[in-house]
Enzyme design. Structure first.
Site, PDB file in Angstrom:
ATOM      1  N   GLY A 109       0.795  -1.227   0.000  1.00 51.31           N
ATOM      2  CA  GLY A 109       0.000   0.000   0.000  1.00 51.31           C
ATOM      3  C   GLY A 109       0.821   1.268   0.000  1.00 51.31           C
ATOM      4  O   GLY A 109       0.278   2.372   0.010  1.00 51.31           O
ATOM      5  N   GLY A 111       2.824   2.431  -2.427  1.00 44.33           N
ATOM      6  CA  GLY A 111       2.708   3.125  -3.708  1.00 44.33           C
ATOM      7  C   GLY A 111       1.492   4.043  -3.729  1.00 44.33           C
ATOM      8  O   GLY A 111       1.552   5.177  -4.208  1.00 44.33           O
ATOM      9  N   ASN A 138       5.449  -2.583 -19.084  1.00 40.62           N
ATOM     10  CA  ASN A 138       5.379  -2.640 -17.616  1.00 40.62           C
ATOM     11  C   ASN A 138       3.910  -2.751 -17.193  1.00 40.62           C
ATOM     12  O   ASN A 138       3.307  -1.811 -16.687  1.00 40.62           O
ATOM     13  CB  ASN A 138       6.053  -1.397 -17.015  1.00 40.62           C
ATOM     14  CG  ASN A 138       6.269  -1.529 -15.529  1.00 40.62           C
ATOM     15  OD1 ASN A 138       5.727  -2.402 -14.872  1.00 40.62           O
ATOM     16  ND2 ASN A 138       7.064  -0.624 -14.986  1.00 40.62           N
ATOM     17  N   TYR A 145      -1.520   2.250 -11.984  1.00 35.42           N
ATOM     18  CA  TYR A 145      -1.949   3.619 -12.302  1.00 35.42           C
ATOM     19  C   TYR A 145      -3.430   3.659 -12.690  1.00 35.42           C
ATOM     20  O   TYR A 145      -4.144   4.587 -12.313  1.00 35.42           O
ATOM     21  CB  TYR A 145      -1.074   4.222 -13.399  1.00 35.42           C
ATOM     22  CG  TYR A 145       0.377   4.379 -12.994  1.00 35.42           C
ATOM     23  CD1 TYR A 145       0.722   5.003 -11.801  1.00 35.42           C
ATOM     24  CD2 TYR A 145       1.404   3.900 -13.794  1.00 35.42           C
ATOM     25  CE1 TYR A 145       2.045   5.138 -11.422  1.00 35.42           C
ATOM     26  CE2 TYR A 145       2.730   4.031 -13.425  1.00 35.42           C
ATOM     27  CZ  TYR A 145       3.053   4.652 -12.237  1.00 35.42           C
ATOM     28  OH  TYR A 145       4.357   4.788 -11.849  1.00 35.42           O
TER      29      TYR A 145
END
Length: 178
Positions: A109, A111, A138, A145
Site C-alpha cells: 500500500g 505506492g 510494464n 496507475y
C-alpha cells in the site's frame, strides 16, 4: 495493531549520493533483466550519474521526495513542473517522471500513499492534471496507475541505450474544489 511510521522528505541537494543510489538500484531491479546488458549499461552511464543527479536536483522546476517506512528508505519520486516536464503542451500539470519503490516495500500500500502525496501537492499548487509516462511492457505499473484513476492519453518515445521503446502517457484530472 500499531501504526506504521511513514515519513516523506523532500530531497536536498546534499543528498545527491543517496538519490543516485536508490535511482540505480530501483531502476536496475525494475528494468535490468528486461533489456540487453549493453543498452542498459549505456542508459545508466548516460543518465544515472553524479553530474546528472546534481543537475536535476538544482532544477527549480523539479522536486524529488524520499519515502521512508519504519525509518527505512522505501522509495522516491521525481515531480516536474513547467519547463522541466518532458513533454510540451501540458500546461498547469505536474509530471511524475520517476516513481520507484524497492521490491521489499511493494504490495504493502505504500505506492498508493506515495501517489496520494503527489495528489496533495497537485491540489496545493492548484494543478489541473497529473501525468506520467510508463513503459508499455510494464503491465503491473499500468494496472496500478489505472486503479488510481489514470487513463492513457498518448505515447512518446523513450531510448534505453540504443533501444527505441514506447512509453504510454497516462494522466488524471484533478478535482480542484477539494
Amino acid at each position: 495493531m500499531r501504526k506504521e511510521n511513514f515519513v516523506i522528505k523532500q530531497v536536498k541537494i546534499s543528498e545527491w549520493a543517496l538519490l543516485l543510489k536508490i535511482s540505480k538500484e530501483t531502476f536496475s531491479a525494475t528494468f535490468g533483466h528486461l533489456n540487453t546488458k549493453e543498452n542498459f549499461d549505456k542508459y545508466m552511464a548516460e543518465n544515472l550519474t553524479e553530474a546528472c543527479v546534481k543537475k536535476e536536483l538544482a532544477n527549480t522546476d523539479s522536486t524529488f521526495y524520499f519515502y521512508y517506512l519504519e525509518n527505512k528508505l522505501a522509495g522516491y519520486t521525481k515531480l516536474n513542473e513547467n519547463k522541466a516536464q518532458t513533454e510540451t503542451g501540458l500546461e498547469n500539470a505536474i509530471e511524475v517522471e520517476r516513481f520507484y519503490l524497492y521490491k521489499a516495500f511493494q504490495g504493502k500500500g505504500l505506492g498508493r500513499k506515495m501517489m496520494e502525496h503527489v495528489f496533495q501537492i497537485a491540489r496545493k499548487k492548484n494543478r489541473s492534471r497529473i501525468w506520467l509516462g510508463v513503459w508499455e511492457k510494464n503491465k503491473s505499473a499500468i494496472k496500478f496507475y489505472e486503479k488510481l484513476g489514470f487513463a492513457e492519453f498518448g505515447s512518446h518515445d523513450f531510448y534505453l541505450g540504443d533501444d527505441l521503446q514506447t512509453d504510454l502517457m497516462m494522466g488524471i484530472k484533478m478535482d480542484l474544489k477539494t
